[in-house]
Design an enzyme around this catalytic site. Structure first.
Site, mmCIF file in Angstrom:
data_model
loop_
_atom_site.group_PDB
_atom_site.id
_atom_site.type_symbol
_atom_site.label_atom_id
_atom_site.label_comp_id
_atom_site.label_asym_id
_atom_site.label_seq_id
_atom_site.Cartn_x
_atom_site.Cartn_y
_atom_site.Cartn_z
ATOM 1 N N SER A 1 49.622 -62.623 34.562
ATOM 2 C CA SER A 1 48.322 -62.585 33.889
ATOM 3 C C SER A 1 48.378 -62.955 32.402
ATOM 4 O O SER A 1 48.813 -64.044 32.055
ATOM 5 C CB SER A 1 47.774 -61.177 34.112
ATOM 6 O OG SER A 1 46.486 -61.068 33.667
ATOM 7 N N GLU B 1 35.788 -54.249 33.121
ATOM 8 C CA GLU B 1 36.539 -53.590 32.069
ATOM 9 C C GLU B 1 36.150 -54.291 30.773
ATOM 10 O O GLU B 1 35.780 -55.470 30.793
ATOM 11 C CB GLU B 1 38.042 -53.739 32.307
ATOM 12 C CG GLU B 1 38.512 -52.975 33.529
ATOM 13 C CD GLU B 1 40.024 -52.982 33.664
ATOM 14 O OE1 GLU B 1 40.585 -51.913 33.892
ATOM 15 O OE2 GLU B 1 40.640 -54.060 33.543
ATOM 16 N N ALA B 2 36.271 -53.565 29.651
ATOM 17 C CA ALA B 2 35.895 -54.172 28.377
ATOM 18 C C ALA B 2 36.690 -55.457 28.133
ATOM 19 O O ALA B 2 36.202 -56.403 27.517
ATOM 20 C CB ALA B 2 36.128 -53.174 27.251
ATOM 21 N N ASN B 3 37.902 -55.524 28.677
ATOM 22 C CA ASN B 3 38.748 -56.704 28.455
ATOM 23 C C ASN B 3 38.290 -57.942 29.237
ATOM 24 O O ASN B 3 38.949 -58.978 29.178
ATOM 25 C CB ASN B 3 40.208 -56.373 28.776
ATOM 26 C CG ASN B 3 40.419 -55.993 30.241
ATOM 27 O OD1 ASN B 3 39.633 -56.364 31.104
ATOM 28 N ND2 ASN B 3 41.483 -55.259 30.521
ATOM 29 N N ARG C 1 46.394 -43.045 26.521
ATOM 30 C CA ARG C 1 46.941 -43.146 27.888
ATOM 31 C C ARG C 1 48.200 -44.019 27.882
ATOM 32 O O ARG C 1 48.337 -44.917 27.037
ATOM 33 C CB ARG C 1 45.907 -43.713 28.869
ATOM 34 C CG ARG C 1 45.459 -45.106 28.565
ATOM 35 C CD ARG C 1 44.505 -45.650 29.621
ATOM 36 N NE ARG C 1 45.196 -46.238 30.753
ATOM 37 C CZ ARG C 1 45.682 -47.474 30.785
ATOM 38 N NH1 ARG C 1 45.571 -48.278 29.743
ATOM 39 N NH2 ARG C 1 46.272 -47.920 31.856
ATOM 40 N N ALA C 2 49.070 -43.721 28.831
ATOM 41 C CA ALA C 2 50.265 -44.551 28.971
ATOM 42 C C ALA C 2 49.856 -45.862 29.624
ATOM 43 O O ALA C 2 49.084 -45.865 30.588
ATOM 44 C CB ALA C 2 51.285 -43.840 29.847
ATOM 45 N N ARG D 1 48.792 -46.382 24.793
ATOM 46 C CA ARG D 1 47.636 -47.011 24.141
ATOM 47 C C ARG D 1 46.729 -45.951 23.514
ATOM 48 O O ARG D 1 46.532 -44.885 24.088
ATOM 49 C CB ARG D 1 46.834 -47.813 25.149
ATOM 50 C CG ARG D 1 47.662 -48.871 25.846
ATOM 51 C CD ARG D 1 46.830 -50.070 26.247
ATOM 52 N NE ARG D 1 47.592 -50.933 27.140
ATOM 53 C CZ ARG D 1 48.493 -51.818 26.735
ATOM 54 N NH1 ARG D 1 48.746 -51.975 25.449
ATOM 55 N NH2 ARG D 1 49.147 -52.558 27.619
#
Ligand code: 16G
Ligand code: ZN
Length: 541
Positions: free
Chosen positions: A68, A385-387, A504-505, A513
């Site tokens: 990705s 997702e925001a991404n 979060r990991a 993150r």
């Protein structure tokens, strides 16, 4: 059950599985690592994908080799279910265990465990596994493909497995072709499907476009080649679309200073070569390296950069679909909803709930979670997702109702549902969806953007000795471990107006993150620094 020849498997195992004493994790979206370590992973994953096909009576499962948005030296692999969605999560622990046995144990131990797994999943005698393969443009992909097919052919025997290799594809193209389940389909069929869906909505030359040019940054990835093929027969003025960062044949440039992840995290234009002067009437978008994510953006007359990310895309779709539902008089029968993650900007959630009055759900990060929620809770489930990773799912009930209704808006709803790749987020299909929505609403990028303003926010990461110490609950919005850290985080962000933060990991990198947002732009760095200190101190003690 197909007989397995242990000697043949041993010979292949010995030749391919060079990576030893290394622990792999099945991350947010499959295995991902430095490509030089992935031989062992590929060898086992291929066999498991074939076993998954057997459990589906021999239907095609998909296998995509890609990492990705990760850097060029990485690679990875993910399995696609025959329906086109991602591997059933309950298989993840088993596949992880088996991959790690190959790397950390003897051949015999791995073989016995694989055999037990194979027997436990295989009920019928004569099911031949089928699967489809594709890869992105990374240099390591052909070798990894070889590792994968060698494993499968050794396990089942060359004549007892059907492998259809599509070569270079985007991830969503592989999902879509897996969903179609047809041996002879190729990317041409994907293109025709979406070109036709577009043609049912786009009026052609009479249609006024609310932007001058569309620039598409394809991250020097496979999206560039596939988009070029797509636009050849796409009913859209060719002189208005321009591909940037299209050098997919030079894999060392993949995702470097460009692409959706770069634009989203850096909040700026990707590097690109163009002599054209940017105009506020131009619209931009960026794909990621395997073209399953997209973000849009534009520059205003003061040359200020405006990001239109996954949250903005889902709010745009929610607004448009709500309008069509109302016009078609189907609003009371079909449930429209938006699925987000903790990364969604607080003001986007507010806009959807308070202004559009549309329900919002929150899930953990990773498409499989959002997809499942959109499918199970709504007739029209918009998830992003925001991404920029996302799509829309339309229920069976939706399909029936819109087909029964002949009014213009119902027809439009139907055609719109066809323009969306419902198997997974798809940069090309999402791009079509956004363009047709803007054209229908007669909205410029500025009109789209001004519906709500993002809260200032910052996403950072810290490297800690052991990221598994960070455990979350409440859809990753709160930490339960390290014990005592969460109240400190809350005390900290509560000091800031509209403050919010979560930790979060990462599931794809060895990092933790940290997301922060608050209403005051000048204070966001301070908030982020304070939370980072809390995180770093929590693992020092
Ligand atoms: C993967 C996920 C993406 C998620 C990201 C989070 C899929 C297909 N892809 O790329 O959705 O946003 O991981 O990465 O699910 P992280 O766990 O490193 O933050
Ligand atoms: Zn991707």
């Amino acid at each position: 059950m197909i007989e397995v020849n242990k000697e043949k498997v041993y010979a292949a195992f010995d030749q391919i599985c060079k990576t030893k004493n290394y622990n792999f994790t099945y991350g947010t979206a499959g295995f991902r690592d430095h490509a030089i370590r992935l031989d062992t992973v590929m060898f086992t994953t291929g066999i498991i994908a074939a076993i998954r096909s057997i459990t589906h009576g021999g239907k095609y499962t998909g296998v995509m080799i890609t990492a990705s948005h990760n850097p060029p030296q990485d690679n990875g692999v993910k399995i696609v279910e025959p329906k086109g969605d991602m591997l059933l999560p309950s298989w993840e622990p088993e596949i992880t265990r088996l991959v790690n046995l190959a790397s950390n144990n003897t051949f015999d131990a791995w073989f016995d465990a694989m055999m037990d797994f194979y027997k436990s999943k295989t009920t019928s005698d004569d099911v031949i596994p089928h699967f489809m393969l594709a890869h992105d443009s990374r240099e390591s992909s052909p070798h990894l493909l070889h590792c994968l097919t060698t494993g499968v052919e050794a396990w089942f025997g060359v004549n007892n497995v059907k492998i259809k290799c599509h070569g270079l594809l985007t991830t969503p193209q592989l999902h879509f072709l897996t969903f179609l389940q047809r041996e002879n389909d190729s990317v041409k069929d994907y293109n025709t499907f979406f070109q036709n869906a577009w043609a049912n909505l786009y009026k052609g030359d009479d249609e006024e476009l609310p932007f001058d040019n569309l620039y598409v940054d394809t991250a020097n990835g496979i999206g560039s080649r596939q988009l070029e093929l797509f636009i050849k027969d796409w009913k859209f003025p060719n002189d208005r679309i321009h591909i940037l960062n299209g050098d997919y044949q030079n894999p060392s440039k993949l995702n470097i200073d460009c692409g959706a992840d770069f634009v989203k995290t850096q909040h700026k234009l990707p590097k690109h070569e163009t002599n054209t002067k940017l105009s506020p009437r131009d619209l931009y978008c960026s794909f990621d390296g395997d073209a399953d994510r997209i973000v849009f953006y534009y520059q205003d007359s003061q040359e200020k950069f405006h990001l239109l990310d996954g949250d903005k895309i889902s709010t745009l779709f929610a607004k448009f679909l709500q309008k069509l539902l109302h016009e078609s008089q189907l609003g009371s029968q079909l449930k429209l909803g938006v699925v987000q993650t903790a990364y969604a900007n607080g003001n986007s959630t507010k806009y959807i709930t308070d202004k559009l009055c549309v329900p919002v759900s929150c899930t953990k990060t990773g498409v499989k979670h959002l997809h499942h929620e959109a499918q199970s809770s709504y007739d029209i489930g918009i998830y992003f997702e925001a991404n920029g990773h996302g799509t829309i799912l339309f229920s069976e009930k939706f399909q029936q109702l819109v087909k029964m209704n002949t009014n213009h808006a119902a027809k439009k709803l139907y055609h719109f549902s066809q323009i969306i790749n419902q198997t997974v987020g798809d940069a090309i299909a999402d791009m079509l969806g956004v363009l047709i929505t803007l054209i229908s609403l007669k909205w410029t990028a500025h009109d789209w953007d001004k519906e709500y303003q993002d809260l200032p926010n910052l996403l950072t990461k810290v490297i800690v000795p052991d990221r598994t110490l960070f455990e979350t609950t409440d859809q990753e919005r709160k930490l339960v471990k390290p014990v005592g850290l969460q109240p400190k985080i809350e005390d900290c962000f509560n000091k800031f107006e509209q403050g919010r933060s979560f930790v979060r990991a990462s599931g794809t990198e060895d990092a933790v993150r940290i997301y922060c947002e608050c209403s005051d732009d000048s204070k966001i760095k301070l908030l982020s620094t304070e939370i980072t200190e809390l995180v770093v101190n929590s693992v020092k003690q």
